[in-house]
Each structure stands twice: as C-alpha cells, then as structure tokens.
Design an enzyme around this catalytic site. Structure first.
Site, mmCIF file in Angstrom:
data_model
loop_
_atom_site.group_PDB
_atom_site.id
_atom_site.type_symbol
_atom_site.label_atom_id
_atom_site.label_comp_id
_atom_site.label_asym_id
_atom_site.label_seq_id
_atom_site.Cartn_x
_atom_site.Cartn_y
_atom_site.Cartn_z
ATOM 1 N N ASN A 69 -46.667 0.428 4.126
ATOM 2 C CA ASN A 69 -45.114 0.104 4.560
ATOM 3 C C ASN A 69 -44.577 -0.593 3.297
ATOM 4 O OD1 ASN A 69 -42.870 -0.093 6.337
ATOM 5 N ND2 ASN A 69 -43.050 -2.341 6.435
ATOM 6 N N LYS A 70 -43.203 -0.960 3.296
ATOM 7 C CA LYS A 70 -42.507 -1.604 2.167
ATOM 8 C C LYS A 70 -43.268 -2.615 1.241
ATOM 9 C CE LYS A 70 -39.479 -0.604 0.625
ATOM 10 N NZ LYS A 70 -39.711 0.677 -0.393
ATOM 11 N N ARG A 74 -32.789 6.632 3.500
ATOM 12 C CA ARG A 74 -34.265 6.227 3.276
ATOM 13 C C ARG A 74 -34.891 5.606 4.648
ATOM 14 N NH1 ARG A 74 -33.141 1.980 5.512
ATOM 15 N NH2 ARG A 74 -35.311 1.356 5.026
ATOM 16 N N GLY A 75 -36.029 5.033 4.690
ATOM 17 C CA GLY A 75 -36.799 4.835 6.088
ATOM 18 C C GLY A 75 -37.587 6.090 6.453
ATOM 19 N N ASP A 118 -44.611 3.446 7.073
ATOM 20 C CA ASP A 118 -44.350 4.547 6.448
ATOM 21 C C ASP A 118 -45.543 5.743 6.643
ATOM 22 O OD1 ASP A 118 -42.578 2.662 4.876
ATOM 23 O OD2 ASP A 118 -41.691 4.682 4.327
ATOM 24 N N GLN A 133 -33.479 -3.970 0.811
ATOM 25 C CA GLN A 133 -33.080 -3.245 2.067
ATOM 26 C C GLN A 133 -33.212 -4.312 3.110
ATOM 27 O OE1 GLN A 133 -35.564 -2.455 -0.140
ATOM 28 N NE2 GLN A 133 -35.807 -0.197 -0.151
HETATM 29 O O1 MRU Z 1 -38.097 2.569 0.534
HETATM 30 P P1 MRU Z 1 -37.508 2.759 1.695
HETATM 31 O O2 MRU Z 1 -36.343 2.047 2.134
HETATM 32 O O3 MRU Z 1 -37.715 4.226 2.346
HETATM 33 O O4 MRU Z 1 -38.749 2.057 2.772
HETATM 34 C C1 MRU Z 1 -38.581 1.810 3.754
HETATM 35 C C2 MRU Z 1 -39.648 0.978 4.713
HETATM 36 O O5 MRU Z 1 -40.692 0.755 4.075
HETATM 37 C C3 MRU Z 1 -39.486 0.910 5.985
HETATM 38 O O6 MRU Z 1 -40.203 -0.213 6.450
HETATM 39 C C4 MRU Z 1 -40.291 2.084 6.894
HETATM 40 O O7 MRU Z 1 -39.889 3.262 6.566
HETATM 41 C C5 MRU Z 1 -40.321 1.866 8.195
HETATM 42 S S1 MRU Z 1 -38.614 2.430 8.812
HETATM 43 C C6 MRU Z 1 -38.593 2.706 10.514
#
Ligand code: MRU
Length: 354
Positions: free
Chosen positions: A254-255, A55-56, A244, A203
């Site tokens: 973003n998250k 993820r990320g 994202d 996370q």
């Molecule tokens: O649901 P996830 O864990 O994939 O979400 C990740 C995020 O929101 C991160 O902050 C984002 O991808 C930036 S990662 C460099």
C-alpha cells in the site's frame, strides 16, 4: 474550497462510462477545483493513470478496463484476429502505466476475456461496454458490502486513523477503508477520523481530508511525522487503510508510509486493519517479486513551485511499501474478514462456497 457545484462528493463518480467516453474527476486539481475530464482515446486514459489524474487501486482497475473499451471502439479492424491484436497493443500501453496495484491487470484481463469469448466484432464491442458498466456498478456494491462487514470491528466513539486515500476517490465510489468508516457511521456509531498528510503527493490532505470534510465527518489532519505522537498520546483507537496488492501470505502493498503506521500501531497495541476487495488479491505472485513503483525525485524536492531541497541530491521516492502479516489484525473484504493466520484465511476467501 471552490467547488464548481454543490453536489456531495460521495454522490460523484470518480470514473464513469458516459456516451461511449470515459469521464473522470481530475484528482490532480483537488481540493481546489472539481474538474471533470472526458477521454475518447485509450492513450489519454493511459496518460491519466500515469499522471495520477485517476489513482487508487480499484479506480485504476476500472479506468484501465474503460481505456481498453475505448480501444475497442477505436479499432478499425475487420477480422477478430486483427481486432484482438489491436486490443493487446492497447492493453500493454495501459498496463505499463503503473506496476504495483494488481487491480489494473485484473481490469484489463476481464476485458480481454470478454473479447476472446465473443464472435463478431460488433457484438464484442457491445459486450465490452456492458462489462465496463457492470464493473463500475459492482465496485460500489462491493465497497458497500465490505464497509458493512468492516463496520462490525468498530465501536461507538472510536477515533480511526487512515493513511493515503482509500475513499470514494480511489474507487468508483464509496471507498474501501473510508467505505468501512462510512458504513460505521451509517450503522449509527459515532466515529472520528485522523488522516495522515501522506507525503510526497499528499493524497491524505488533498483527497481524504477533502472527501471526509465534504461529507460531514469529524476529521483531523496530521503530518506523517505525528503518527507516533497521536498513538502514544491515546488519540487513536484503530487504523484502517486500503491496499494496492495483497499476496497469498497476507503481505500488504500500500501507499508508502503504511509500514511505518502499522509498526507504530503494533508498538502501541492498536488494531491495524486493511480493507480491500478480492480484485486486490494476487494469489500468484510472491511478496519479493512485487514491483514497487519508483516516482520522480521532484515530488520530494519541491512543494508546488517551491524548491525544498538542494540541487543535485540523490532521491529515493518509492510510491508503495510492504506491510508484513504479523502487523495486521484483519483484512476486510466483501466476502468477510480474514484474520491471522492469513495464508489459511485468505485461501478460504477464494473457496467457491465460502
Ligand atoms: O499512488 P496512489 O494514490 O494510486 O496510491 C493509492 C493507495 O496507495 C491506496 O491506499 C490504495 O490504492 C487503496 S485505494 C482503495
């Protein structure tokens, strides 16, 4: 922490192309176990993206591309037309896993471009493999450049809040927001970190706190509900998060919870920075058209095996939110730092001779 080896987290690769297979850290097992999974079928990679094994945004961009490289190796087609159609089918399966991070489409499109340009099927397969290896190397190089650019915004003895995980684990290595924090330390400045827990999948506690602690950072973990408290009590100087998807107006996806952190930072006059590579920018889609992934309710109604909510309750569980540009002090990229007004400064990032 019961890691199976003593390797430093920062030296591990989140995702790697090895012997024509894709090797990943299974992030669902962290922080209790460091387990690597190996895939030779693109459907397995799609499932891994969907279930958050990886993820990320940058990490799923490279993983998607590597999944498509597996599809290329799996194809038995003899004509370029049939081969491309096999790849298109695999691309759709990989693309449909998660809708918000634009890096996934970016990674898949890069491979389709290489495939369409090539002539013989064998040559295309080789070029695709070269491309995914390059994408993985570029990711780390870009994060290091971004980190260096961003480190100039941070002072000695700053305490920096971050949300979710935008670290080595969200990229191939080094990280975006955590890359900036790493580079700040590497430049000789002392830096403390406050990591938010990041409910519901945690996370922040499972990955960011793990990664920073393992790399010897001074990190404190807070529940998401303590963001206001820490800011109001002068415990935070700056915020840096990843992204994202960033659209041309500077709206940052973003998250879930990022918007709350940014609003609270504005309320307390604390600079709020976003760190993201150019592959996270989507210059075509309008903010209102970006799809926010909605995830299953059980992520909210339980903690591990323990039920934490009544049965049959309606759940709203968005995985991301949108932070408007007026809450953002700067967007750190490998090409420099975009400052408000963002429409202008983001456009400049994409100018050839910037
Ligand atoms: O649901 P996830 O864990 O994939 O979400 C990740 C995020 O929101 C991160 O902050 C984002 O991808 C930036 S990662 C460099």
């Amino acid at each position: 922490m019961t890691l199976e080896n003593n390797e430093k987290q920062s030296t591990l690769k989140t995702v790697e192309w090895r012997d024509n297979k894709v090797v990943m850290i299974d992030q669902t097992k962290l922080p209790n176990q460091l387990v690597f999974v190996t895939y030779d079928d693109y459907n397995q990679v799609a499932e891994a993206i969907k279930t958050l094994v990886v993820r990320g945004a940058p990490a799923i961009g490279v993983s998607g591309a590597m999944g498509l490289a597996l599809a290329a190796l799996q194809s038995k087609s003899n004509t370029k037309e049939d081969f491309i159609s096999d790849l298109e089918k695999a691309k759709k399966i990989l693309f449909d896993t998660r809708p918000t991070a634009v890096n996934l489409a970016w990674g898949l499109d890069q491979i389709m471009e290489v495939a369409n340009e090539g002539s013989s099927i064998n040559q295309i397969k080789e070029s695709i493999i070269e491309q995914v290896k390059k994408m993985a190397e570029d990711d780390i190089r870009i994060n290091k450049t971004m980190g260096k650019n961003g480190s100039e915004l941070f002072d000695n003895n700053d305490t920096v809040m971050t949300h979710c995980n935008a670290g080595g684990l969200a990229t191939v290595g080094y990280g975006t927001a955590l890359g900036v924090i790493r580079a700040t330390r590497e430049s000789g400045k002392n830096v403390k970190v406050i990591a938010t827990e990041t409910r519901p999948i945690q996370q922040g506690s499972r990955l960011t706190a793990f990664e920073l602690k393992h790399d010897g950072f001074d990190v404190s973990l807070i529940p998401d509900t303590a963001v206001g408290y820490t800011m109001a009590n002068g415990l935070v100087n700056k915020v840096v998060v990843g992204a994202d998807r960033i659209v041309k107006t500077g709206h940052v996806f973003n998250k879930i919870g990022t918007y709350q952190v940014a609003t609270m930072a504005k309320q307390h006059g604390i600079p709020f920075y976003v760190a993201a590579p150019l592959s996270t920018f989507d210059m075509k889609t309008n903010a209102e058209d970006v799809i926010i992934e909605m995830r299953k309710g059980s992520e909210v109604t339980s903690l591990g095996d323990k039920k934490t909510a009544p049965d049959d309750i309606e759940i709203i569980n968005p995985a991301f939110d949108m932070t408007p540009p007026e809450l953002i002090s700067g967007i750190i990229t490998e090409k420099g730092i975009a400052k408000p007004p963002f429409e202008e400064s983001i456009k400049k990032l994409f100018d050839k001779d910037f």
